[in-house]
Design an enzyme around this catalytic site. Structure first.
Site, PDB file in Angstrom:
ATOM      1  N   ASP A 221       3.316  -4.523   8.068  1.00  0.00           N
ATOM      2  CA  ASP A 221       2.115  -3.707   7.929  1.00  0.00           C
ATOM      3  C   ASP A 221       0.909  -4.635   8.112  1.00  0.00           C
ATOM      4  O   ASP A 221       0.590  -5.430   7.225  1.00  0.00           O
ATOM      5  CB  ASP A 221       2.117  -3.055   6.539  1.00  0.00           C
ATOM      6  CG  ASP A 221       0.837  -2.279   6.279  1.00  0.00           C
ATOM      7  OD1 ASP A 221      -0.063  -2.282   7.136  1.00  0.00           O
ATOM      8  OD2 ASP A 221       0.739  -1.675   5.185  1.00  0.00           O
TER       9      ASP A 221
ATOM     10  N   LYS B  34     -10.076  -0.593  10.714  1.00  0.00           N
ATOM     11  CA  LYS B  34     -10.254  -1.788   9.868  1.00  0.00           C
ATOM     12  C   LYS B  34     -10.604  -3.004  10.717  1.00  0.00           C
ATOM     13  O   LYS B  34     -10.828  -4.089  10.189  1.00  0.00           O
ATOM     14  CB  LYS B  34      -9.002  -2.047   9.037  1.00  0.00           C
ATOM     15  CG  LYS B  34      -8.773  -0.937   7.988  1.00  0.00           C
ATOM     16  CD  LYS B  34      -7.616  -1.246   7.103  1.00  0.00           C
ATOM     17  CE  LYS B  34      -7.080  -0.044   6.353  1.00  0.00           C
ATOM     18  NZ  LYS B  34      -7.870   0.327   5.178  1.00  0.00           N
TER      19      LYS B  34
ATOM     20  N   GLN C 184      -4.198  -4.879   7.018  1.00  0.00           N
ATOM     21  CA  GLN C 184      -5.195  -5.810   6.469  1.00  0.00           C
ATOM     22  C   GLN C 184      -5.238  -7.150   7.186  1.00  0.00           C
ATOM     23  O   GLN C 184      -6.137  -7.948   6.923  1.00  0.00           O
ATOM     24  CB  GLN C 184      -4.942  -6.049   4.979  1.00  0.00           C
ATOM     25  CG  GLN C 184      -5.179  -4.843   4.106  1.00  0.00           C
ATOM     26  CD  GLN C 184      -6.622  -4.345   4.122  1.00  0.00           C
ATOM     27  OE1 GLN C 184      -7.553  -5.069   4.466  1.00  0.00           O
ATOM     28  NE2 GLN C 184      -6.805  -3.094   3.774  1.00  0.00           N
TER      29      GLN C 184
ATOM     30  N   CYS D 225      -4.680   2.458  -3.712  1.00  0.00           N
ATOM     31  CA  CYS D 225      -3.431   2.957  -3.094  1.00  0.00           C
ATOM     32  C   CYS D 225      -2.312   1.936  -3.247  1.00  0.00           C
ATOM     33  O   CYS D 225      -1.504   1.735  -2.331  1.00  0.00           O
ATOM     34  CB  CYS D 225      -3.629   3.305  -1.616  1.00  0.00           C
ATOM     35  SG  CYS D 225      -4.877   4.539  -1.333  1.00  0.00           S
TER      36      CYS D 225
ATOM     37  N   HIS E  16       0.873  -1.177   0.000  1.00  0.00           N
ATOM     38  CA  HIS E  16       0.000   0.000   0.000  1.00  0.00           C
ATOM     39  C   HIS E  16       0.912   1.229   0.000  1.00  0.00           C
ATOM     40  O   HIS E  16       2.008   1.178   0.571  1.00  0.00           O
ATOM     41  CB  HIS E  16      -0.835  -0.049   1.285  1.00  0.00           C
ATOM     42  CG  HIS E  16      -1.888   1.004   1.400  1.00  0.00           C
ATOM     43  ND1 HIS E  16      -1.604   2.292   1.788  1.00  0.00           N
ATOM     44  CD2 HIS E  16      -3.225   0.949   1.217  1.00  0.00           C
ATOM     45  CE1 HIS E  16      -2.725   2.990   1.832  1.00  0.00           C
ATOM     46  NE2 HIS E  16      -3.728   2.198   1.489  1.00  0.00           N
TER      47      HIS E  16
HETATM   48  N1  PMP Z   1      -1.521  -0.636   4.671  1.00  0.00           N
HETATM   49  C1  PMP Z   1      -2.464  -1.370   4.084  1.00  0.00           C
HETATM   50  C2  PMP Z   1      -2.121  -2.749   3.592  1.00  0.00           C
HETATM   51  C3  PMP Z   1      -3.754  -0.859   3.942  1.00  0.00           C
HETATM   52  O1  PMP Z   1      -4.688  -1.599   3.346  1.00  0.00           O
HETATM   53  C4  PMP Z   1      -4.041   0.430   4.424  1.00  0.00           C
HETATM   54  C5  PMP Z   1      -5.423   1.043   4.276  1.00  0.00           C
HETATM   55  N2  PMP Z   1      -6.086   0.773   3.109  1.00  0.00           N
HETATM   56  C6  PMP Z   1      -3.019   1.141   5.040  1.00  0.00           C
HETATM   57  C7  PMP Z   1      -1.765   0.590   5.154  1.00  0.00           C
HETATM   58  C8  PMP Z   1      -3.228   2.509   5.571  1.00  0.00           C
HETATM   59  O2  PMP Z   1      -4.224   2.518   6.550  1.00  0.00           O
HETATM   60  P1  PMP Z   1      -4.797   3.890   7.060  1.00  0.00           P
HETATM   61  O3  PMP Z   1      -5.373   4.588   5.861  1.00  0.00           O
HETATM   62  O4  PMP Z   1      -5.832   3.510   8.056  1.00  0.00           O
HETATM   63  O5  PMP Z   1      -3.663   4.636   7.648  1.00  0.00           O
END
Ligand code: PMP
Length: 406
Positions: free
Chosen positions: A196, A222, A199, A361, A119
Site C-alpha cells: 500500500d 496524495k 503514503q 482510519c 489503514h
Molecule cells: N492506505 C493508506 C496508508 C492511506 O493513508 C490511505 C488514505 N488515508 C489509504 C490507503 C486510502 O486512500 P484513499 O482514501 O485515497 O483511497
C-alpha cells in the site's frame, strides 16, 4: 527554492481570517500546483470526449491523453504499460486485489498477513475476503515504538501465509516499513506481497523492479494530482489470471446474451467511463515531481521532518508517537496531555494551522498503541520550517485555552 515551490500552489496563497494558511494535512490529501490545475483544465477545454469510444478526432485525442497518462505512470513506476491500471483511489485498488485475487486463490487453512499499522483500506477488504473464503487474517505487530522486528516477520510469515498486504509508510506514524525484509520472507514461503503506497508515493521513489512486491496501490490525490484517480500496478501474469473486479462497458472483448469474454490488460480492470481528466492531472503531477527531482523532494522533507520532531518534542505536555530512528516520510502523530485531539485541532485552526485529529482510519493501530485518537501533522514538499514554527506556537496555547495553568 522554498518560495518557488510554495508559490506554485494557489490554495497555499490564501489566508484564513487574515492569517497565513499553514497546511499540515497532506497525508489526507495534498494541495495541487498550478501546472496540475492547468493540465486538467486544458483536457476539458481542448480534448474532452469519452476515451476509447469515439473514432472522431476529438475522441482520439481524449484516448491519447488518457493513454499518454498511463505511459507517464508506467515510467514513474518503472513498469510496463499494460501492468498499470487506473482506479478511483488506493481503496478501490486494494479492494480490486482482495476480491479479484483473494476470492479466487484463498481457501480454508490459508493465512493472509497484514501489519497492525494498516489503514482500514488495506484491512477491511482482507477481513471480508478471509470471511468469505475461510482463510485466516493474522497480524504482524509493532513494538510500542512502531517498529516491526525481524523476529515478528520471521515468526508470522510462515508457509500457510499466501499473501502479505502491508503499508509502505504508516499514515499515522509516518514510519517506513521494512519492505525488503518482508518481501524476502514472503517470497521465501511462496506468498505474494501487496504494498500500500498511498503514503509513500508522494515521498519515496517507487521502482517496482526494485521493490520486489507483486501488487502496489496508490491514490493520485496524495501526490499533488486531482481527487478520483488511483493506480493499481500488478505483475502481468497475476493480473492476466485474475477475473475482472467490476464489469460493464469497455472491459470486454465480446458479449453474448448469457456470457462475455474480457478485454486484454489493462482494459479488463477498467470498466465504465474512465477518469481521463484525473489521469491527465496525475501525469502532470508526476512530471511536476520529476521536475523537482525525487532526491530533492526527500531532502527537503527530511529537513522539515527532523526539525518538527525536535521542536515538538520540546513542547511541554506534548507526547509524540513512534520513534525518530529509522526512515520516515511525511507524518508525526502526537497528543497534548489533558486535551482531546479534536479540541487541539480546533484550537490550531483558529491560528489557520490545519492538522488532522481522530483515529486516522487506523483504529487497530491506535488501540495497539493504547489510545483512541491523536493529532497528526503531515508534510509535503511545500512545507517549511516556518510551518513547523507556526504549529509549535499554536500548540503552546492549547492548554491555556482549555483552562490549565501552564
Ligand atoms: N492506505 C493508506 C496508508 C492511506 O493513508 C490511505 C488514505 N488515508 C489509504 C490507503 C486510502 O486512500 P484513499 O482514501 O485515497 O483511497
Amino acid at each position: 527554492m522554498t518560495d518557488e515551490i510554495v508559490k506554485q500552489f494557489p490554495l497555499l496563497q490564501r489566508q484564513q481570517d487574515g492569517k497565513r494558511l499553514v497546511y499540515l494535512d497532506s497525508a489526507a490529501t495534498t494541495q495541487r500546483p498550478q501546472t496540475v490545475l492547468d493540465a486538467v483544465r486544458d483536457f476539458y477545454e481542448q480534448n474532452n470526449a469519452n476515451p476509447h469510444r469515439g473514432v472522431y478526432a476529438l475522441g482520439e485525442r481524449a484516448t491519447a491523453a488518457y493513454e499518454d497518462a498511463r505511459t507517464e505512470v508506467a515510467s514513474f513506476l518503472n513498469a510496463p504499460r499494460e501492468e498499470v491500471i487506473f482506479t478511483r483511489n488506493a481503496t478501490e485498488t486494494l479492494n480490486l486485489i482482495a476480491y479479484s485475487w483473494g476470492l479466487q486463490n484463498l481457501k480454508a487453512g490459508d493465512k493472509v498477513a497484514v501489519t497492525i499499522l494498516e489503514h482500514h483500506s488495506n484491512l477491511i477488504p482482507w477481513q471480508q475476503v478471509c470471511r468469505a473464503t475461510g482463510a485466516q487474517l493474522i497480524f504482524l505487530y509493532t513494538g510500542p515504538d512502531g517498529l516491526l522486528s525481524d523476529r515478528e516477520i520471521e515468526q508470522k510469515i510462515t508457509k500457510e501465509v499466501k499473501l502479505v498486504a502491508f503499508t509502505h509508510v504508516s499514515n499515522v506514524l509516518g514510519m517506513v516499513t521494512p519492505v525488503e525484509k518482508i518481501t524476502a520472507r514472503a517470497h521465501e514461503v511462496g506468498a505474494l506481497c501487496v504494498l500500500d503506497c498511498a503514503q509513500s508515493a508522494p515521498h519515496l521513489r517507487l521502482d517496482v523492479a526494485k521493490l520486489g512486491v507483486d501488487f502496489l496501490a496508490f491514490s493520485g490525490h496524495k501526490l499533488y494530482a486531482p481527487l478520483g484517480i488511483g493506480v493499481l500496478w500488478g505483475r502481468k501474469e497475476l493480473l492476466e489470471a485474475m477475473p475482472p473486479f467490476l464489469t460493464g462497458g469497455d472491459m470486454i472483448e465480446s458479449v453474448r446474451e448469457q456470457d462475455a469474454t474480457w478485454a486484454p490488460l489493462p482494459e479488463k480492470f477498467e470498466a465504465g467511463t474512465q477518469n481521463a481528466g484525473g489521469a491527465v492531472g496525475l501525469a502532470a503531477a508526476i512530471r511536476w515531481m520529476q521536475g523537482i527531482g525525487f532526491d530533492t523532494i526527500a531532502r527537503r522533507e527530511q529537513v522539515v521532518y527532523r526539525y518538527a520532531w525536535q521542536a515538538l518534542s520540546h513542547v511541554p505536555h506534548v507526547k509524540l508517537y513512534g520513534t525518530p530512528s529509522g526512515e520516515h516520510a511525511g507524518a508525526i502523530a502526537f497528543n497534548v496531555e489533558g486535551a482531546h485531539p479534536h479540541d487541539v485541532a480546533s484550537i490550531l485552526d483558529a491560528d489557520a494551522v490545519c492538522v488532522r485529529a481522530g483515529h486516522h482510519c487506523a483504529q487497530p493501530l491506535l488501540h495497539h498503541l493504547g489510545m483512541t485518537a491523536c493529532c497528526r501533522a503531515s508534510f509535503a514538499v511545500y512545507n517549511t520550517c516556518a510551518d513547523v514554527d507556526a504549529l509549535v506556537e499554536s500548540l503552546q496555547k492549547v492548554r491555556k485555552w482549555l483552562g490549565y495553568g501552564a
